[in-house]
Design a protein around this motif. Structure first.
Motif, PDB file in Angstrom:
ATOM      1  N   TYR A  59       0.821  -1.208   0.000  1.00  0.00           N
ATOM      2  CA  TYR A  59       0.000   0.000   0.000  1.00  0.00           C
ATOM      3  C   TYR A  59       0.861   1.267   0.000  1.00  0.00           C
ATOM      4  N   ARG A  60       1.992   1.198   0.667  1.00  0.00           N
ATOM      5  CA  ARG A  60       2.849   2.383   0.764  1.00  0.00           C
ATOM      6  C   ARG A  60       3.442   2.783  -0.580  1.00  0.00           C
ATOM      7  N   GLN A  61       3.346   1.884  -1.578  1.00  0.00           N
ATOM      8  CA  GLN A  61       3.965   2.189  -2.870  1.00  0.00           C
ATOM      9  C   GLN A  61       2.955   2.150  -4.025  1.00  0.00           C
ATOM     10  N   LEU A  62       1.687   2.375  -3.696  1.00  0.00           N
ATOM     11  CA  LEU A  62       0.677   2.437  -4.750  1.00  0.00           C
ATOM     12  C   LEU A  62       0.901   3.666  -5.634  1.00  0.00           C
ATOM     13  N   ALA A  63       0.709   3.476  -6.929  1.00  0.00           N
ATOM     14  CA  ALA A  63       0.815   4.568  -7.882  1.00  0.00           C
ATOM     15  C   ALA A  63      -0.480   5.369  -7.914  1.00  0.00           C
ATOM     16  N   LEU A  64      -0.434   6.504  -8.572  1.00  0.00           N
ATOM     17  CA  LEU A  64      -1.617   7.327  -8.736  1.00  0.00           C
ATOM     18  C   LEU A  64      -2.708   6.537  -9.449  1.00  0.00           C
ATOM     19  N   ARG A  65      -3.903   6.552  -8.878  1.00  0.00           N
ATOM     20  CA  ARG A  65      -5.075   5.853  -9.417  1.00  0.00           C
ATOM     21  C   ARG A  65      -4.870   4.326  -9.498  1.00  0.00           C
ATOM     22  N   ALA A  66      -4.162   3.811  -8.530  1.00  0.00           N
ATOM     23  CA  ALA A  66      -3.968   2.361  -8.440  1.00  0.00           C
ATOM     24  C   ALA A  66      -5.282   1.665  -8.105  1.00  0.00           C
ATOM     25  N   ARG A  67      -5.326   0.370  -8.449  1.00  0.00           N
ATOM     26  CA  ARG A  67      -6.485  -0.465  -8.123  1.00  0.00           C
ATOM     27  C   ARG A  67      -6.010  -1.639  -7.279  1.00  0.00           C
ATOM     28  N   VAL A  68      -6.696  -1.863  -6.155  1.00  0.00           N
ATOM     29  CA  VAL A  68      -6.365  -2.963  -5.256  1.00  0.00           C
ATOM     30  C   VAL A  68      -7.505  -3.976  -5.294  1.00  0.00           C
ATOM     31  N   VAL A  69      -7.181  -5.212  -5.647  1.00  0.00           N
ATOM     32  CA  VAL A  69      -8.152  -6.299  -5.667  1.00  0.00           C
ATOM     33  C   VAL A  69      -7.979  -7.097  -4.383  1.00  0.00           C
TER      34      VAL A  69
END
Length: 338
Positions: free
Chosen positions: A234-244
Motif C-alpha cells: 500500500y505504501r507504494q501504490l501509484a496514482l489511481r492504483a487499483r487494489v483487488v
C-alpha cells in the motif's frame, strides 16, 4: 437406500483459526438412491481451498458455516453414475458442490458446470479451469482493470490463484511482480510463471525490494493475504492504483480486528480504489472465463501446477497443510486412480 458405504469427511469441531486434522473425522455415510431431480456423482478429485477456513468459522462470512457433523463443503469433479434429472446422464463429467466424500447424491442445482474439455485433465477443472483460474481472470479484469504497461503486484504469487493472475497480466501486456514465501516458490514465480520479478517475504521486510522492483509505483495489487505484506504494498501504490482484495490468508483470526497501518490516507492521496471480489457474485461470466482460460492453456500461454494428495485419508489434514505452505500449486485430493 443401498448397503454400500460412502466414506465422508465431516466437521466435528468448530475451529479457531485454521482447522486442524482433529477438527475432521472420516465416517461411513449412507449412499441413498437419487430422488427426482437429483444426480449421483462418483468423485474423482476433491478440491482444497484457502477459503474453506471461512466456510467453517463460527461467524461464517459470505456463506453459512458448515454445520458440526456435516460433510465438509467442497468443490469436486467426477462422473455422473445415476441421474434422475433430464439435463444429466450417466457418463457425464461434472464439477460442483459435492463435498469431501466418495459418492455425492445431490440436487442437480449443486452442479457448477459440465466438463467439456475432454482434451485437458479432469483435475484442471478444479484449478486453472475452475474456481481458481476463473477468480484470477475475473477479479483481475473486472476490479484490477489492468492496462498494457501497468505494473501488477501479486501476493501468494506461486499459488493456484496468484500464479494464474501473474500469467494473465503478462498476456494482457503488463509487467508483473510476484510475492511468495521461500526460495523455491520465488524461483517458480520466475521460471514457471514468467513473473518479471519475484520477492521473498520470508527473507525480511519487503519495502526496499518492492521499491526496486516497482520504481514507478504499483498500478494494480492483487491481494490474497492482507497483513504486513499488503501494508508494504500500500505504501507504494501509484496514482489511481487499483487494489483487488481476494483473500486474507495471513490473518489467522478475525474475531479481534487486526492492527496495522490505516489505508485511508493512501487511498485518498493516490486517488486509489480498493474492492473485494467474491467469485459467487459472477455466475453469468463463469463459462466464458473457462473457455478463455482453456484456450490459453491449449496455446501454452497459461501453465499450472498441481499438488495432489491421495485418498480420503488425506482430507482431515489437507487444509492445515495448505496453510502451512506445504503445497506447490493447486491442492487436490485424488480418489480414483488415473
Amino acid at each position: 437406500m443401498t448397503d454400500q458405504a460412502n466414506v465422508q469427511c465431516v466437521l466435528v469441531n468448530r475451529p479457531k483459526g485454521v482447522a486442524q486434522a482433529q477438527d475432521f473425522k472420516l465416517v461411513a455415510g449412507d449412499m441413498p438412491d437419487p430422488a427426482e431431480g437429483e444426480i449421483q456423482v462418483r468423485n474423482h478429485f476433491l478440491s482444497v481451498e484457502p477459503a474453506m477456513r471461512g466456510w467453517i468459522a463460527d461467524t461464517g462470512n459470505y456463506s453459512a458455516p458448515v454445520g458440526i457433523g456435516e460433510v465438509m463443503r467442497a468443490l469436486a469433479a467426477g462422473e455422473v453414475i445415476t441421474s434422475r434429472h433430464p439435463d444429466y446422464r450417466p457418463g457425464d463429467w461434472v464439477t460442483g458442490w459435492f463435498g469431501w466424500q466418495e459418492i455425492a447424491t445431490v440436487p442437480a442445482s449443486k452442479v457448477v458446470r459440465k466438463v467439456t474439455e475432454s482434451d485437458l485433465p479432469l483435475s484442471a477443472s478444479l484449478g486453472i479451469l475452475g474456481i481458481n483460474g476463473v477468480t484470477a481472470l475475473l477479479a483481475l479484469t473486472k476490479v484490477g482493470q489492468p492496462k498494457a504497461g501497468d505494473t501488477v503486484v501479486v501476493s501468494t504469487a506461486a499459488g493456484a490463484v496468484g500464479s494464474a493472475v501473474g500469467q494473465i497480466a503478462k498476456i494482457l501486456g503488463c509487467r508483473t511482480v510476484g510475492i511468495a514465501g521461500g526460495t523455491r516458490k520465488v524461483r517458480a514465480c520466475l521460471e514457471d510463471f514468467g513473473f518479471d520479478a519475484s520477492i521473498d517475504y520470508k527473507a525480511g521486510p519487503i519495502d526496499a525490494a518492492l521499491k526496486a522492483a516497482c520504481p514507478s509505483g504499483i498500478d494494480v495489487y492483487f491481494d490474497n493475504v492482507a497483513g504486513a505484506v499488503s501494508d508494504a504494498v500500500y505504501r507504494q501504490l501509484a496514482l489511481r492504483a487499483r487494489v483487488v482484495v481476494c483473500g486474507t490468508a495471513s490473518v489467522a483470526d478475525w474475531t479481534d480486528w487486526p492492527s496495522g497501518p490505516r489505508v485511508e490516507r493512501i487511498l485518498l492521496t493516490q486517488r486509489a480504489r480498493m474492492e473485494g471480489f467474491i467469485i459467487f457474485d459472477h455466475p453469468a461470466d463463469y463459462e466464458g472465463a473457462v473457455a478463455r482460460l482453456a484456450g490459453w492453456v491449449r496455446d501454452g500461454r497459461l501453465t499450472y501446477r498441481e499438488d495432489i494428495l491421495e485418498g480420503m485419508e488425506a482430507c482431515p489434514d489437507a487444509l492445515a497443510g495448505l496453510y502451512r505452505g506445504e503445497n506447490e500449486g493447486k491442492r487436490l485430493i485424488r480418489l480414483v486412480p488415473t
